[in-house]
Design an enzyme around this catalytic site. Structure first.
Site, mmCIF file in Angstrom:
data_model
loop_
_atom_site.group_PDB
_atom_site.id
_atom_site.type_symbol
_atom_site.label_atom_id
_atom_site.label_comp_id
_atom_site.label_asym_id
_atom_site.label_seq_id
_atom_site.Cartn_x
_atom_site.Cartn_y
_atom_site.Cartn_z
ATOM 1 N N GLU A 1 4.868 -1.045 -9.208
ATOM 2 C CA GLU A 1 3.891 -0.222 -9.899
ATOM 3 C C GLU A 1 4.622 0.565 -10.988
ATOM 4 O O GLU A 1 4.064 0.929 -12.021
ATOM 5 C CB GLU A 1 3.280 0.757 -8.871
ATOM 6 C CG GLU A 1 2.211 1.631 -9.420
ATOM 7 C CD GLU A 1 2.108 2.950 -8.691
ATOM 8 O OE1 GLU A 1 2.926 3.856 -8.953
ATOM 9 O OE2 GLU A 1 1.213 3.065 -7.854
ATOM 10 N N ARG B 1 -4.911 1.089 -10.157
ATOM 11 C CA ARG B 1 -3.680 1.306 -10.937
ATOM 12 C C ARG B 1 -3.664 0.481 -12.226
ATOM 13 O O ARG B 1 -2.613 0.067 -12.702
ATOM 14 C CB ARG B 1 -2.426 0.952 -10.122
ATOM 15 C CG ARG B 1 -2.213 1.760 -8.862
ATOM 16 C CD ARG B 1 -1.867 3.209 -9.172
ATOM 17 N NE ARG B 1 -1.328 3.906 -8.010
ATOM 18 C CZ ARG B 1 -2.048 4.507 -7.082
ATOM 19 N NH1 ARG B 1 -3.377 4.482 -7.158
ATOM 20 N NH2 ARG B 1 -1.472 5.136 -6.076
ATOM 21 N N SER C 1 5.126 5.805 -5.118
ATOM 22 C CA SER C 1 5.048 4.413 -4.661
ATOM 23 C C SER C 1 5.751 3.513 -5.667
ATOM 24 O O SER C 1 5.414 3.538 -6.853
ATOM 25 C CB SER C 1 3.599 3.956 -4.569
ATOM 26 O OG SER C 1 2.884 4.757 -3.676
HETATM 27 N N1 EPU Z 1 2.659 2.336 6.470
HETATM 28 C C1 EPU Z 1 3.602 1.939 7.387
HETATM 29 N N2 EPU Z 1 4.918 2.178 7.109
HETATM 30 C C2 EPU Z 1 5.311 2.806 5.994
HETATM 31 C C3 EPU Z 1 4.354 3.201 5.043
HETATM 32 C C4 EPU Z 1 3.014 2.959 5.307
HETATM 33 O O1 EPU Z 1 3.278 1.374 8.431
HETATM 34 O O2 EPU Z 1 6.521 3.002 5.822
HETATM 35 C C5 EPU Z 1 1.231 2.131 6.780
HETATM 36 C C6 EPU Z 1 0.554 3.475 7.102
HETATM 37 O O3 EPU Z 1 0.660 3.779 8.453
HETATM 38 C C7 EPU Z 1 -0.869 3.219 6.696
HETATM 39 C C8 EPU Z 1 -0.741 2.267 5.519
HETATM 40 O O4 EPU Z 1 0.566 1.677 5.614
HETATM 41 O O5 EPU Z 1 -1.567 2.566 7.704
HETATM 42 C C9 EPU Z 1 -0.935 2.932 4.179
HETATM 43 O O6 EPU Z 1 -0.021 3.995 4.007
HETATM 44 P P1 EPU Z 1 -0.389 5.328 3.174
HETATM 45 O O7 EPU Z 1 -1.671 5.895 3.623
HETATM 46 O O8 EPU Z 1 0.805 6.211 3.182
HETATM 47 O O9 EPU Z 1 -0.703 4.837 1.719
HETATM 48 P P2 EPU Z 1 -0.063 3.721 0.800
HETATM 49 O O10 EPU Z 1 -1.012 2.595 0.681
HETATM 50 O O11 EPU Z 1 1.323 3.415 1.229
HETATM 51 C C10 EPU Z 1 -1.217 4.603 -1.383
HETATM 52 C C11 EPU Z 1 -0.829 4.988 -2.775
HETATM 53 C C12 EPU Z 1 -0.170 6.365 -2.804
HETATM 54 C C13 EPU Z 1 -1.156 7.374 -2.262
HETATM 55 C C14 EPU Z 1 -1.563 6.942 -0.840
HETATM 56 C C15 EPU Z 1 -2.647 7.818 -0.299
HETATM 57 C C16 EPU Z 1 -0.385 2.902 -3.920
HETATM 58 C C17 EPU Z 1 0.646 2.028 -4.542
HETATM 59 N N3 EPU Z 1 0.068 3.997 -3.342
HETATM 60 O O12 EPU Z 1 -0.020 4.497 -0.627
HETATM 61 O O13 EPU Z 1 0.104 6.694 -4.164
HETATM 62 O O14 EPU Z 1 -0.601 8.660 -2.226
HETATM 63 O O15 EPU Z 1 -2.084 5.594 -0.859
HETATM 64 O O16 EPU Z 1 -3.825 7.553 -0.997
HETATM 65 O O17 EPU Z 1 -1.567 2.593 -3.994
HETATM 66 C C18 EPU Z 1 1.762 6.672 -5.863
HETATM 67 O O18 EPU Z 1 1.025 5.908 -6.481
HETATM 68 O O19 EPU Z 1 2.878 7.025 -6.312
HETATM 69 C C19 EPU Z 1 1.356 7.139 -4.555
HETATM 70 C C20 EPU Z 1 2.141 7.910 -3.795
#
Ligand code: EPU
Length: 332
Positions: A328, A155, A233
């Site tokens: 972000e 990012r 996010s």
């Molecule tokens: N998790 C929880 N509770 C929650 C949310 C997440 O326990 O409420 C856990 C999930 O179970 C998982 C981990 O956290 O083990 C990661 O969650 P997720 O795969 O949904 O991805 P993220 O790290 O929360 C990032 C990006 C997203 C992107 C997803 C998929 C960032 C800031 N965000 O989210 O990007 O879609 O990975 O690659 O890096 C965006 O930038 O707007 C965005 C949506």
């Protein structure tokens, strides 16, 4: 005053708005944009899908409306900076060019996505960007900037640091692949495909199926900004050193994490969820009930209300885990 476009559904205005549809039109406004920059009153935006306005903006907002898609080599396309990323992904598939499927339905525009290095499901914009063209506000020239010069990271790019407000991007050239090589290793993609009875080894998986699957996964977790305002996010996932990680994993053995070189990336959504914020509200701002990394406008929220929620969430995560999380989203 003009409407300051944003997917958070915040009612905000800006003093001046310049939308341009061609490089010549942009160049014709060089002096005005450069002056706004000198006065610290310039905001360059895309669709406003990563923007949280806090009050009205007393300056010039510049937004590219340059459209256009050209195949410039057998595996390279040049795209106008005002195009929507998702439209481009659909179009590249129709051209039998592959690679960006995992970025499907990200609402941003091409220029902004090159600033932000958008990413999802194991893929980032920087993986495809070869170079881009931009108006250099230092001298009014249209310059070509290579991927390496942008110094991309998670990012991150120079457009967010030492190049902030220096360039207005006009087009981006991507290198794709004429063979479909699915990237399925992030999270639950394989599992969701198996639920659709598509195994990755039997030749049934097409780029369109992968794109549709990514869209299903995102739609199940992320709110539609037209229904409930949000900017995806809200926070970046924090990167901690090994010492901090060891301390946390000993205490929370179920904590998900991703290696990031010498360091470790932690999911901010998980940290916020553990603090009990999921589905909770503060004023008219809330934490999304299916993905705690997303802050939402519950209806009529002001930017200040979202910022108040942001601060409270940051404070709780810091107190509980000793980890700082940072937005972000661009708070203006
Ligand atoms: N998790 C929880 N509770 C929650 C949310 C997440 O326990 O409420 C856990 C999930 O179970 C998982 C981990 O956290 O083990 C990661 O969650 P997720 O795969 O949904 O991805 P993220 O790290 O929360 C990032 C990006 C997203 C992107 C997803 C998929 C960032 C800031 N965000 O989210 O990007 O879609 O990975 O690659 O890096 C965006 O930038 O707007 C965005 C949506």
């Amino acid at each position: 005053m003009y409407k300051l476009i944003n997917t958070f559904g915040i009612d905000a205005k800006c003093a001046k708005l310049l939308e341009f549809t061609s490089v010549d039109e942009l160049k014709a406004h060089y002096a005005e944009i450069a002056e706004a920059r000198r006065n610290g009153k310039l905001l360059i935006i895309g669709r406003g899908s990563n923007l949280l306005p806090v009050g009205d903006y007393d300056g010039l907002v510049v937004r590219s409306r340059i459209m256009g898609r050209t195949v410039v080599a057998h595996d390279m396309v040049c795209i106008g900076s005002g195009e929507t990323v998702d439209d481009i992904i659909a179009w590249t598939l129709s051209q039998n060019l592959y690679g960006m499927e995992n970025l499907s339905i990200i609402p941003g525009e091409v220029g902004a996505s090159a600033v932000q290095n958008i990413g999802a499901y194991g893929v980032e914009a920087k993986d495809f960007i070869v170079s881009l063209h931009a108006l250099d506000l230092d001298n009014g020239d249209i310059v070509e900037i290579t991927n390496e010069q942008c110094e991309y990271g998670y990012r991150q790019s120079r457009f967010k640091h030492d190049w902030k407000n220096r360039f207005v991007i006009t087009d981006v050239t991507y290198r794709l692949s004429d063979t479909f090589i699915p990237r399925l290793d992030y999270g639950n993609i394989r599992k969701v495909l198996e639920e659709k009875d598509i195994s990755c080894e039997d030749g049934k998986l097409t780029a369109q199926i992968l794109r549709d699957t990514i869209i299903d996964i995102r739609n199940a977790k992320l709110p539609d900004y037209e229904v409930e305002g949000n900017a995806g996010s809200f926070f970046m996932n924090p990167i901690v050193d090994k010492g901090k990680f060891d301390e946390l994993i000993a205490k929370y053995p179920n904590m998900p994490y991703y290696p990031a070189g010498e360091k470790v990336k932690l999911p901010a959504g998980w940290l916020i969820d553990q603090c009990g914020w999921k589905g909770k509200t503060l004023g008219r701002a809330g934490v999304h009930d299916k993905q705690a990394l997303v802050l939402v406008n519950k209806g009529g929220a002001t930017g200040e209300e979202v910022v108040a929620l942001c601060h409270q969430v940051q404070k709780d995560v810091l107190e509980r885990f000793g980890v700082e999380i940072h937005p972000e989203v661009n708070i203006v």
